[in-house]
Design an enzyme around this catalytic site. Structure first.
Site, PDB file in Angstrom:
ATOM      1  CE  LYS A  84      -2.690   3.406   1.662  1.00  0.00           C
ATOM      2  NZ  LYS A  84      -2.209   4.721   2.131  1.00  0.00           N
TER       3      LYS A  84
ATOM      4  CB  SER B  23       0.412   7.649  13.159  1.00  0.00           C
ATOM      5  OG  SER B  23      -0.761   7.107  12.565  1.00  0.00           O
TER       6      SER B  23
ATOM      7  N   GLY C 190      -1.799   2.783  12.802  1.00  0.00           N
ATOM      8  CA  GLY C 190      -1.419   1.401  13.026  1.00  0.00           C
ATOM      9  C   GLY C 190      -2.422   0.655  13.874  1.00  0.00           C
TER      10      GLY C 190
ATOM     11  CD  GLU D 258       9.496   1.392  13.153  1.00  0.00           C
ATOM     12  OE1 GLU D 258       9.898   2.576  13.236  1.00  0.00           O
ATOM     13  OE2 GLU D 258       9.976   0.569  12.348  1.00  0.00           O
TER      14      GLU D 258
ATOM     15  CB  CYS E 159      11.039   5.676  13.846  1.00  0.00           C
ATOM     16  SG  CYS E 159      12.337   4.644  13.138  1.00  0.00           S
TER      17      CYS E 159
END
Length: 482
Positions: free
Chosen positions: A147, A203, A207, A226, A263
């Site tokens: 995606k 996010s 998520g 994650e 991150c």
């Protein structure tokens, strides 16, 4: 551009047809397919970097290096496939004299089937169409449907096309990789019965929504997300006294790297009170540059996140970085350990962008109480000096993160066999890593073959193959000589 549900069905049908071919592929073929993708990316690096810079504004130098990381990652997984230990091959020979009698058992890991991968915004190569999730899913023997992230759609389409062409030329089956776009299509993908696992980087809210869809299916699937991470750093009194200037410079460089969009950015830093640390950080950050953020949504969320932190009476702005005409300006905030302990949900919320929160602590008890309130993170860092008693701090940090650093800074993740890029919720939704060789384990499942005829065993479990592959037989580890 949004992928229609009719097109999604066509792509999932193709992936379903490709899955048995990927699962049965030899190590040499699978490694060759991964290497072919890496070679194709290298061949198109100039074109891809130009597109990526136009869409993300991350700069050609950074992006070119990221392509190198991505192709290196693909080649690492090619070596994982040929090395063979990832299969976890185990044989227990039949034993008629055992109580009860034991059949022959041969165990290995096999690919789960088609995998959904959701791209990230902040690494348009390394965590996107051909990032670690896709590379590890391929290495495990699975086709992938990606995606695309809305922040770099043109790059996603071109990268997917290059990969598809490379795989076809290398002899991989049709349906090995596909790209979809749009939130509705992404939601439908993770719920589609053909999909057997999903990987996501983004996010907490996004998520969590996908995680709930994946686990709420009639046939729930593993979802490897994650999500958010504040990556706590602890500076001890000894470290602050010994190298305050070095620490301040290192912190500023780390939390502003990539305009604070890593991150692993150190988002909360515990510092001893009354050591002058704040003054040195303030002086160091004054010259630090900001810059444009990745998307309009991230750009608008950055000041909102800072305002949310400033609603707490304990939080103050310590210093700003240099003025910038385009994008986010670095900012350092301060608070105290007692406030964090009392209101961790507010004060330890992740803010994506160039901001960090300094948390003053008065003694070891205050520090321990505040650390106990820190949510799960990808990393945790300790700066201390020899002779300081920090065992309890290390214990708290390892409970909070998947990677514990000593005397360093967390930005930057080495792609190696030993890497762990994951952590307790909300850093990730699982115990597995999304970076490094063992990321392959997410997209494998164990199968035991009992008293199977030799001809019906998967090739790696046959005695001729076992002679050259690491495996365990009757409890004894067998490592073939080089």
């Amino acid at each position: 551009m949004t992928t229609s549900l009719e097109e999604l069905t066509r792509l999932t049908d193709a992936a379903a047809a490709a899955a048995p071919i990927w699962r049965a592929s030899s190590a040499d073929d699978r490694a060759a397919w991964l290497t072919a993708i890496a070679d194709a990316l290298d061949a198109h690096v100039d074109e891809l970097v130009e597109i990526a810079d136009r869409e993300t504004r991350l700069g050609a130098t950074r992006l070119r290096g990221e392509v190198g990381r991505t192709t290196g990652q693909l080649r690492l997984f090619a070596s994982v496939v040929t090395e063979g230990s990832y299969l976890e091959l185990i044989v227990d020979d039949a034993a008629s004299d055992a109580t009860p009698p034991r059949p022959e058992l041969r165990r290995m890991l096999i690919g789960v089937g088609p995998v959904a991968v959701f791209s990230a915004s902040n690494f348009p190569f390394a965590f996107s169409v051909l990032g670690g999730d896709t590379a590890s899913a391929f290495a495990a023997g699975n086709p992938v449907i990606v995606k695309a992230h809305s922040g770099h759609p043109e790059l996603s389409r071109r990268t997917a096309a290059i990969a598809a062409d490379a795989l076809a030329a290398a002899g991989a089956p049709d349906g090995s990789i596909a790209l979809i776009e749009g939130r509705e299509a992404g939601n439908a993908l993770v719920q589609h019965p053909v999909i057997q696992a999903a990987g996501f980087t983004g996010s907490v809210s996004g998520g969590r929504a996908l995680f709930d869809l994946a686990t709420g299916r009639p046939d729930p699937i593993p979802f490897y997300g994650e999500l958010g991470s504040v990556n706590p750093v602890v500076v001890t009194p000894g470290a602050a006294a010994a190298r305050v200037a070095e620490l301040a410079t290192g912190l500023v460089g780390s939390f502003t790297l990539g305009v604070g969009q890593f991150c692993t950015k150190p988002g909360v830093v515990f510092i001893p009170a009354d050591t002058g640390f704040e003054d040195v950080v303030a002086a160091s950050v004054a010259a630090a540059a900001g810059g444009p953020l990745l998307t309009d949504r991230i750009t608008s969320a950055f000041p909102d996140g800072i305002r949310d932190l400033l609603t707490d009476s304990s939080v103050e702005i310590l210093a700003h970085g240099a003025e910038t005409a385009d994008g986010a300006r670095p900012v350092v905030l301060t608070t105290d350990a007692a406030a964090v302990t009392a209101r961790a949900e507010t004060l330890l919320a992740e803010v994506f962008g160039p901001v960090t929160l300094l948390v003053r602590y008065g003694d070891a008890a205050e520090l321990r109480a505040a650390l106990a309130a820190v949510p799960g993170s990808l990393t945790a860092t300790l700066h201390s000096e020899p002779g300081e008693d920090v065992a309890d701090v290390v214990e708290l940090l390892q409970l909070r993160a998947g990677r514990v650093l000593f005397a360093g800074w967390p930005t930057g993740v080495a792609v190696t066999w030993s890497q762990q890029h994951g952590g307790p919720w909300p850093a990730t939704t699982s115990l597995h890593t999304s970076v490094g060789a063992t990321a392959v384990r997410r997209f494998l499942r164990p199968v035991v073959y009992q008293d199977a005829p030799e001809a019906l065993l998967p090739a790696p479990l046959r005695d001729a193959s076992l002679a050259s592959l690491p495996h365990r037989r009757n409890g004894v580890l067998q490592v073939p000589s080089a």
